[in-house]
Design a protein around this motif. Structure first.
Motif, PDB file in Angstrom:
ATOM      1  N   LYS A  50       0.844  -1.185   0.000  1.00 32.65           N
ATOM      2  CA  LYS A  50       0.000   0.000   0.000  1.00 32.65           C
ATOM      3  C   LYS A  50       0.885   1.241   0.000  1.00 32.65           C
ATOM      4  O   LYS A  50       1.843   1.309   0.761  1.00 32.65           O
ATOM      5  CB  LYS A  50      -0.929   0.023   1.216  1.00 32.65           C
ATOM      6  CG  LYS A  50      -2.030  -1.031   1.197  1.00 32.65           C
ATOM      7  CD  LYS A  50      -2.949  -0.871   2.397  1.00 32.65           C
ATOM      8  CE  LYS A  50      -3.991  -1.969   2.439  1.00 32.65           C
ATOM      9  NZ  LYS A  50      -4.924  -1.903   1.307  1.00 32.65           N
ATOM     10  N   CYS A  51       0.545   2.204  -0.843  1.00 29.60           N
ATOM     11  CA  CYS A  51       1.260   3.469  -0.900  1.00 29.60           C
ATOM     12  C   CYS A  51       0.238   4.597  -0.835  1.00 29.60           C
ATOM     13  O   CYS A  51      -0.805   4.530  -1.498  1.00 29.60           O
ATOM     14  CB  CYS A  51       2.075   3.592  -2.190  1.00 29.60           C
ATOM     15  SG  CYS A  51       3.371   2.352  -2.367  1.00 29.60           S
ATOM     16  N   ARG A  52       0.559   5.627  -0.047  1.00 28.10           N
ATOM     17  CA  ARG A  52      -0.357   6.754   0.100  1.00 28.10           C
ATOM     18  C   ARG A  52       0.307   8.045  -0.352  1.00 28.10           C
ATOM     19  O   ARG A  52       1.439   8.334   0.032  1.00 28.10           O
ATOM     20  CB  ARG A  52      -0.792   6.897   1.566  1.00 28.10           C
ATOM     21  CG  ARG A  52      -1.710   5.783   2.042  1.00 28.10           C
ATOM     22  CD  ARG A  52      -2.130   6.008   3.482  1.00 28.10           C
ATOM     23  NE  ARG A  52      -3.069   4.982   3.924  1.00 28.10           N
ATOM     24  CZ  ARG A  52      -3.596   4.936   5.135  1.00 28.10           C
ATOM     25  NH1 ARG A  52      -3.258   5.867   6.029  1.00 28.10           N
ATOM     26  NH2 ARG A  52      -4.437   3.980   5.464  1.00 28.10           N
ATOM     27  N   GLN A  53      -0.435   8.789  -1.159  1.00 26.21           N
ATOM     28  CA  GLN A  53      -0.035  10.125  -1.565  1.00 26.21           C
ATOM     29  C   GLN A  53      -1.004  11.085  -0.893  1.00 26.21           C
ATOM     30  O   GLN A  53      -2.154  11.212  -1.286  1.00 26.21           O
ATOM     31  CB  GLN A  53      -0.041  10.252  -3.092  1.00 26.21           C
ATOM     32  CG  GLN A  53       1.014   9.363  -3.738  1.00 26.21           C
ATOM     33  CD  GLN A  53       0.847   9.229  -5.238  1.00 26.21           C
ATOM     34  OE1 GLN A  53      -0.272   9.211  -5.732  1.00 26.21           O
ATOM     35  NE2 GLN A  53       1.936   9.113  -5.968  1.00 26.21           N
TER      36      GLN A  53
ATOM     37  N   LEU B 149     -10.778  -6.905  -0.663  1.00 27.84           N
ATOM     38  CA  LEU B 149     -10.043  -5.971  -1.511  1.00 27.84           C
ATOM     39  C   LEU B 149      -8.539  -6.075  -1.299  1.00 27.84           C
ATOM     40  O   LEU B 149      -7.764  -5.676  -2.162  1.00 27.84           O
ATOM     41  CB  LEU B 149     -10.499  -4.539  -1.222  1.00 27.84           C
ATOM     42  CG  LEU B 149     -11.783  -4.071  -1.910  1.00 27.84           C
ATOM     43  CD1 LEU B 149     -12.084  -2.645  -1.522  1.00 27.84           C
ATOM     44  CD2 LEU B 149     -11.695  -4.204  -3.412  1.00 27.84           C
ATOM     45  N   ASP B 150      -8.115  -6.605  -0.145  1.00 30.90           N
ATOM     46  CA  ASP B 150      -6.685  -6.782   0.086  1.00 30.90           C
ATOM     47  C   ASP B 150      -6.062  -7.755  -0.913  1.00 30.90           C
ATOM     48  O   ASP B 150      -4.838  -7.772  -1.091  1.00 30.90           O
ATOM     49  CB  ASP B 150      -6.440  -7.289   1.509  1.00 30.90           C
ATOM     50  CG  ASP B 150      -6.762  -6.230   2.555  1.00 30.90           C
ATOM     51  OD1 ASP B 150      -6.746  -5.040   2.187  1.00 30.90           O
ATOM     52  OD2 ASP B 150      -7.046  -6.591   3.704  1.00 30.90           O
ATOM     53  N   GLU B 151      -6.897  -8.558  -1.568  1.00 35.37           N
ATOM     54  CA  GLU B 151      -6.409  -9.533  -2.541  1.00 35.37           C
ATOM     55  C   GLU B 151      -6.561  -9.029  -3.971  1.00 35.37           C
ATOM     56  O   GLU B 151      -6.328  -9.774  -4.920  1.00 35.37           O
ATOM     57  CB  GLU B 151      -7.173 -10.849  -2.378  1.00 35.37           C
ATOM     58  CG  GLU B 151      -7.090 -11.451  -0.977  1.00 35.37           C
ATOM     59  CD  GLU B 151      -7.976 -12.670  -0.830  1.00 35.37           C
ATOM     60  OE1 GLU B 151      -8.398 -13.230  -1.871  1.00 35.37           O
ATOM     61  OE2 GLU B 151      -8.248 -13.074   0.317  1.00 35.37           O
ATOM     62  N   ILE B 152      -6.943  -7.755  -4.136  1.00 37.09           N
ATOM     63  CA  ILE B 152      -7.259  -7.215  -5.458  1.00 37.09           C
ATOM     64  C   ILE B 152      -6.537  -5.879  -5.621  1.00 37.09           C
ATOM     65  O   ILE B 152      -6.496  -5.062  -4.690  1.00 37.09           O
ATOM     66  CB  ILE B 152      -8.777  -7.015  -5.625  1.00 37.09           C
ATOM     67  CG1 ILE B 152      -9.515  -8.354  -5.501  1.00 37.09           C
ATOM     68  CG2 ILE B 152      -9.094  -6.361  -6.965  1.00 37.09           C
ATOM     69  CD1 ILE B 152     -11.012  -8.213  -5.460  1.00 37.09           C
TER      70      ILE B 152
END
Length: 860
Positions: free
Chosen positions: A584-587, A630-633
């Motif tokens: 996971k990356c957040r901007q 959604l963690d798998e997608i």
């Protein structure tokens, strides 16, 4: 009658407005060549009297639905079948006659068509439809075939705005989008797909009177000498769209590299990498035999050749336009990178094809670059630095990385000349000390990770140490040691990479713009196997946000210190997080007080077919609907500071783009990767000043606040407004405050609401809620209790439509025996009749008078 005799019949040309003088009659197996190497399969129709591909004449033959009639169409004897009672004067390809009346939402199976018509090609003439609408055509090729589509005519299918199609398009799955209001393509727009099955989508998103297209299709053999799939000898990389690996052991004969879908038009916004590997003492020659990229788009559509396995390796050649080059390199790795930008009409560009040869050499041979042609190509020096343009180029054979070697295994790298790379001391001359010195630019931070190392000496006689800063003159000075690894110690990444879980090496970041990594060995004997392999990259805080130390890819953009506007893309897959597994990356975009940020997710053409997730958008944002976690997608989310998901995008989400949000509170883009690649995206952002929203405080006894006009501030489709505006209404004297709110909208309370709160002196100023106004209330007056001198009014919104409201307040300073005793009813209360309200007020007044009279009576 043969299957291939003439390209287009006279009636077909008249009906669709195509100039017969431009049509070519072909014989044998020759192929049409236009604009250099643009080619397609020649599909012929019958003689001069033939009406269309399968109809010889519109009447004169027995009717298939009534044998007593002879006024029906005469079909081509080989492959044509009557359309029947629905269209008695027309024939279609056998196997498709059931779709005569409505050639829409259908499957074209190569085996079935061949069995029924004896033909592996045909025609698609869509019905004349009224938009908005959608038609799909699923193609199923046989083994050894690829799908070929030739688009000749478009009527009211979107338009091109200079960078993308809007309003509608035709798209062969994962390929280019083609659009036009009234287009006749001569030569046709040619598209290829090499998937097991692919879908042509006709998408109309606007009102139209007649939307229609004409195209030919062919299930083309991959062994065709003219339009067959030219890529040969390499292996495609799993879970990537178009990455390939070529090894000298697999290329005993000539290998071929080609852009996706060659010789058809390639997809926009694509990045393909072709890694060529060989043993020592082997020279690799890449000869680009055909190149056709959009003219004057060298910063977005280009081919780069690197003398190493990564794009941080020295550049050998850059190609754009229709420039062809031959490159020879004596090295074990060479990387070819193909990049495409937005789609550009007239859709006659189709990428490149190149041959690959390996030759054993007995002496070291220098790198050479021989340019054959330069027409329609910009000068190589015009490529920009990084960003959206091509790499930083000086000359073809000049290393664009500055390597200042202090001794045999030392390396100094400057961030203004290379942005990422690695330093492996294996294979370098032995030394008791090896230094990696990294010097960034003025706004750079430096990031380092040790991917592997081996320290075999006992009791810390060897070590690796990472310093925040530069070691000048051998002393530490003001530098800080971030990490010291003492021998014996070992890290071998092979074990981690073989697992299914994401395993990131520990990353070390600089507080300034310099870092130093030092390997100290107990000895430098030839048998010494101690080494370090460090990867590094430079991060520009101005362009890429402020990188967060706890994450490899989280960044923050601040409204006061970051650029006021810019663009962001999906995280770059550099080696620091190139392993398999979730990520996971957040901007994070953080507007300042009285600022808002506008974020627009723009079009990207990477699609995921047969996805387990679907995107749907509504008034409360876009949502992801999946049959598993959604963690798998792979998915993408726009999230507010409170964790509320404004929009979630997954699967083939491009149909919903652009998606925009305007937020007066912090919001972030969260990119979640489950597969190797993850979703591609591009977004623009803009911080803007706003006087009507944000956090405000006033002591004025009366005033008015109106909503601003935001209609032109964000994208038209799927626009969302997220607001959190706070007004603190304060008074230095005792008063009774009345707040009046009105709106001409009728939206759900979840779309937006305005609430009135008691004031809280700690934390959030909005204390307990007193009243709520929803737009459907239209108009309300709220009277606050006497001496409630400070209150908080808060607007919260998440809606496709910007809130429209007027909020007024006024203060009354009255004596105690005339003040009102309670506020007016809240919106969620159902008031009685006006008569009962008057009676209540009369009772209150009467009780007040009685109390006053009783107080004035003399005591007994």
């Amino acid at each position: 009658m043969t299957a291939f005799q003439a390209l287009i019949t006279t009636l077909f040309a008249i009906q669709w407005g195509i100039d017969l003088n431009k049509l070519t009659t072909l014989t044998g197996t020759a192929s049409v060549v236009a604009n250099a190497q643009l080619i397609w399969t020649p599909i012929y129709v019958g003689g001069s009297s033939q009406v269309d591909l399968w109809t010889q004449s519109t009447e004169g033959c027995a009717c298939s639905f009534n044998s007593t009639r002879t006024d029906c169409a005469c079909c081509v004897q080989s492959g044509g079948c009557s359309c029947g009672d629905s269209s008695p004067h027309r024939c279609a390809q056998c196997g498709l006659e059931q779709n005569c009346a409505n050639m829409c939402n259908m499957t074209l199976d190569s085996k079935q068509l061949l069995n029924k018509s004896g033909r592996g090609f045909g025609q698609i003439k869509s019905p004349a439809l009224t938009g908005p609408t959608r038609c799909t055509y699923r193609f199923v090729p046989d083994t050894g075939q690829r799908v070929e589509l030739q688009i000749y005519r478009l009527v009211s299918i979107g338009r091109h705005n200079g960078s993308m199609c809007e309003g509608g398009w035709l798209q062969l799955e994962s390929g280019a989008r083609v659009c036009g209001q009234n287009e006749r393509f001569d030569p046709p727009v040619v598209l290829f797909s090499d998937k097991d099955s692919t879908t042509l989508q006709m998408q109309i998103n606007e009102k139209t009177v007649r939307s229609q297209f004409l195209a030919y299709f062919s299930f083309t053999s991959t062994t065709s000498t003219s339009v067959g799939w030219p890529a040969r000898g390499g292996k495609s990389v799993n879970n990537t769209e178009c990455d390939w690996v070529y090894e000298d052991t697999d290329c005993r004969k000539e290998c071929v590299l080609a852009s996706p879908g060659y010789p058809g038009v390639y997809a926009p916004n694509t990045r393909c990498r072709y890694l060529v590997t060989s043993g020592p003492h082997v020279a690799v020659t890449i000869k680009f035999t055909a190149v056709l990229l959009p003219y004057n788009h060298c910063t977005s559509d280009y081919i780069a050749v690197y003398s190493g396995p990564t794009i941080s390796s020295p550049v050998l050649a850059m190609l754009c336009g229709n420039k062809k080059t031959s490159v020879t390199h004596a090295g074990q790795n060479i990387l070819v990178e193909f990049r495409s930008g937005p789609g550009v009409p007239p859709f006659d560009y189709n990428g490149f094809v190149a041959t690959l040869n390996f030759q054993e050499i007995t002496t070291e041979s220098p790198t050479t670059v021989a340019t054959e042609t330069t027409s329609r190509a910009n000068d190589v020096g015009k490529f920009g630095n990084g960003g959206g343009g091509g790499p930083n180029i000086r000359t073809h054979n000049q290393d664009h990385r500055r390597e200042h070697r202090l001794n045999s295994c030392d390396l100094e790298v400057r961030g203004d000349e290379v942005r990422a790379g690695n330093h492996d001391t294996r294979g370098k001359p032995k030394s008791t000390a090896c230094r990696l010195v990294l010097r960034g630019g003025s706004y750079d931070s430096v990031h380092v990770s040790l991917t592997s190392y081996n320290l075999s000496a006992p009791t810390c006689r060897s070590m690796i140490e990472i310093f925040d800063g530069s070691l000048e003159g051998g002393s530490t000075g003001s530098t800080k040691s971030l990490k010291r690894i003492c021998s014996p110690a070992q890290r071998i990444p092979g074990d981690a990479e073989s697992t299914d879980k994401y395993a990131e090496s520990e990353r070390y970041s600089s507080t300034g713009r310099e870092m130093t990594v030092v390997l100290r060995r107990a000895s430098n004997t030839p048998r010494d196997e101690e080494y370090m392999d460090a990867v590094y990259y430079f991060h520009d805080e101005r362009e890429g946000g402020t990188q967060q130390p706890a994450s490899v890819c989280d960044v923050e953009y601040f409204g006061l210190s970051s650029p006021k506007n810019g663009s962001v893309v999906h995280p770059a897959p550099h080696r620091l997080f190139s392993l398999e597994g979730p990520l996971k990356c957040r901007q994070h975009f953080i507007p300042a007080a009285n600022q808002s940020v506008i974020i627009t997710l723009q079009s990207t053409n990477k699609r995921i077919s047969n996805s387990a997730c679907d995107t749907q958008c509504g008034d409360s944002g876009c949502r992801c609907f999946a049959n598993r976690s959604l963690d798998e997608i792979d998915h993408l989310q726009l999230v507010s500071e409170t964790g509320h998901i404004v929009s979630c995008l997954c699967g083939s989400y491009q149909d919903w783009l652009p998606v925009g949000v305007r937020s007066w509170t912090p919001v972030y883009i969260e990119w979640s990767r489950s597969s190797r690649g993850g979703l591609d995206f591009k977004a623009t952002y803009r911080f803007t000043e706003d006087a009507f929203c944000g956090d405000h405080s006033t002591t004025r006894p009366q005033g008015e606040v109106t909503s601003g006009d935001l209609a032109n501030e964000i994208v038209k489709l799927n626009r969302f407004y997220q607001q959190k505006c706070t007004w603190v209404l304060d008074s230095q004297t005792d008063r009774q405050l009345t707040v009046e709110v009105e709106s001409n909208q009728s939206k759900p309370c979840t779309a937006w609401n305005l609430t009135i709160h008691e004031y809280s002196s700690s934390g959030d100023p909005a204390g307990p809620r007193l009243h709520t106004f929803c737009s459907r209330d239209r108009h309300k007056n709220f009277t606050l209790p006497w001496k409630m001198n400070t209150v908080v009014v808060r607007l919260q919104a998440l809606s496709r439509t910007a809130p429209q409201y007027v909020m007024r307040w006024r203060s009354d300073s009255v004596t105690a025996n005339t003040r009102k005793s309670a506020p007016s009813p809240a919106p969620n209360q159902v008031a009685g009749s006006s008569r009962s309200s008057r009676e209540s007020r009369r009772m209150i007044i009467a009780m007040t008078l009685v109390a006053a009279a009783a107080k004035s009576l003399p005591r007994v």
